[in-house]
Design a protein around this motif. Sequence first.
Motif, PDB file in Angstrom:
ATOM      1  N   ASN A 159      -2.815 -35.837  -0.176  1.00 53.21           N
ATOM      2  CA  ASN A 159      -3.461 -35.375   1.060  1.00 53.21           C
ATOM      3  C   ASN A 159      -4.433 -36.414   1.601  1.00 53.21           C
ATOM      4  N   LYS A 163      -4.061 -38.402   5.102  1.00 51.53           N
ATOM      5  CA  LYS A 163      -5.151 -38.396   6.084  1.00 51.53           C
ATOM      6  C   LYS A 163      -5.406 -39.807   6.616  1.00 51.53           C
ATOM      7  N   LYS A 167      -4.277 -41.784  10.875  1.00 54.09           N
ATOM      8  CA  LYS A 167      -5.328 -42.259  11.771  1.00 54.09           C
ATOM      9  C   LYS A 167      -4.823 -43.116  12.925  1.00 54.09           C
ATOM     10  N   TYR A 192      -3.826 -27.751   3.917  1.00 57.80           N
ATOM     11  CA  TYR A 192      -4.564 -28.960   4.294  1.00 57.80           C
ATOM     12  C   TYR A 192      -3.593 -30.071   4.707  1.00 57.80           C
ATOM     13  N   THR A 196      -3.646 -31.656   8.410  1.00 54.83           N
ATOM     14  CA  THR A 196      -3.912 -33.083   8.629  1.00 54.83           C
ATOM     15  C   THR A 196      -2.852 -33.701   9.526  1.00 54.83           C
TER      16      THR A 196
END
Length: 477
Positions: A159, A163, A167, A192, A196
Amino acid sequence: MGTKIWFKWPKKITPSLVVKLIRAEKDLQKAKLLFDSATAEYSNGFKHDHTTFGVMISKLVSANQFRPAEELLSRMKEEQCRIREDIFRCIFLGYGRVHRPLDVIRLFEMMGEFECKPTEKSYITVLDILVGESQLRVAIRFYRYMKKMGIPVSVVSLNVLIKGLCKNSGTMDAAIGIFREMPRRGCNPDAYTYGTLINGFCRLGKISEARELFKEMEIQGCLASVVTYTSLIHGLCQSDKVDEAMELLEKMNTKGIEPNVFTYSSLMDGLCKHGCSSKAMEVFEMMVSKRHKPNMITYSTLINGLCGEGKLLEAVKILDRMKLQGLKPDAGLYGKIIKGFCDLCKFWEAANFLDEMLLGGVSPNRLTWSIHVRINNSVVQGLCDNGNPNRAFQLYLSMRTRGISVDDCTFTTLVKHFCNKGDMHKAARIVQEMTIDGCVPDEATWSGLVGGFWERRKVREAFEELAIQLMTIPDLV
């Protein structure tokens, strides 16, 4: 550090007592004194352990006193006090908070010197800090190092990696690739993971992909959090799908998921940008009724939307509610209100808000300064053109006092109106200040000034004034 203390220690000092006193002490220097005096009070008596060292290090890290904190680590080693992993993680998080990822890596590499073997918790903490600081290449190398050191692949570590990859658009495909491989690695994606990825797609404007993942998430039985709903609502609003965003808000209420201030603000922003400020007001009232406190973003969004639609009275009411809540409007918000009044040719009201700004000590920053200059000049010109030259002159004087540039058109407008009014002393003063500022009056301005003196049978004064002005402009002589 001194060892004098302002109270008497009991004969038996225990670690729990020291921890309790240090935690309760808000003054860092006094906390240090407490820490040092505990061992100095009785010879061969109390000795610090990992709990007392830990609470003192935590106190230092909270105050960004990293060097003293690391010195205590060295002291723990010297005193043969076992250093636990949580103390290192505390310092990692402190360095991460102040954006010093290289110090995190440095300290992580030193853990072996202190006979503290990092577990998965430390590895993931460091990985998360690197991702949070957008050190993606370093984070990927660190992740590979984790696997090399035998740290098992987990949902949590994947995770964090996802993440980081979410970006930017260039690594989004890699994030999806890891996501699709997770079940094969024995790590099923959780809420999660989906959240994300959905947030990543929304930030990149890929709303179709975000919606598909949201549907898949529901099929897989993962309950979306308020953060995921908010990301999707914001993405839908940015993609001109405000009606769908409203439906999603209703869905949240149906599922018992309480929207937060960011959810409401995102929706209001979308509604205002699509000319639906009245609907945005309804969402605002809904938010307030559920005891969510609007923030600066909420108020700014509404005021911008209302001003954009010319609803100045409603915008002023929102500004008043903002002030009653204890939030101070900035120059940007005042600028929106003032510009709105200028657009409606209500220059007297605009001038009053400029005065309110000044009295409230609100100053434009570097980004809003040029806008503020234009607004002041517009208000002065508008007051003159609407029959309020004296009010315009007051604002003009205020502009000069505050160092706000007066443009050529404003000077010319002021001179013209005072000449027409017959107030030649003010007109002459403005022309003089105009030339001092490096603005050369045009022929019409000179004609108006001389003509005004002539009409008042003050020919001598006119020529004297003209001579003074010419002497201040060498280029014209």
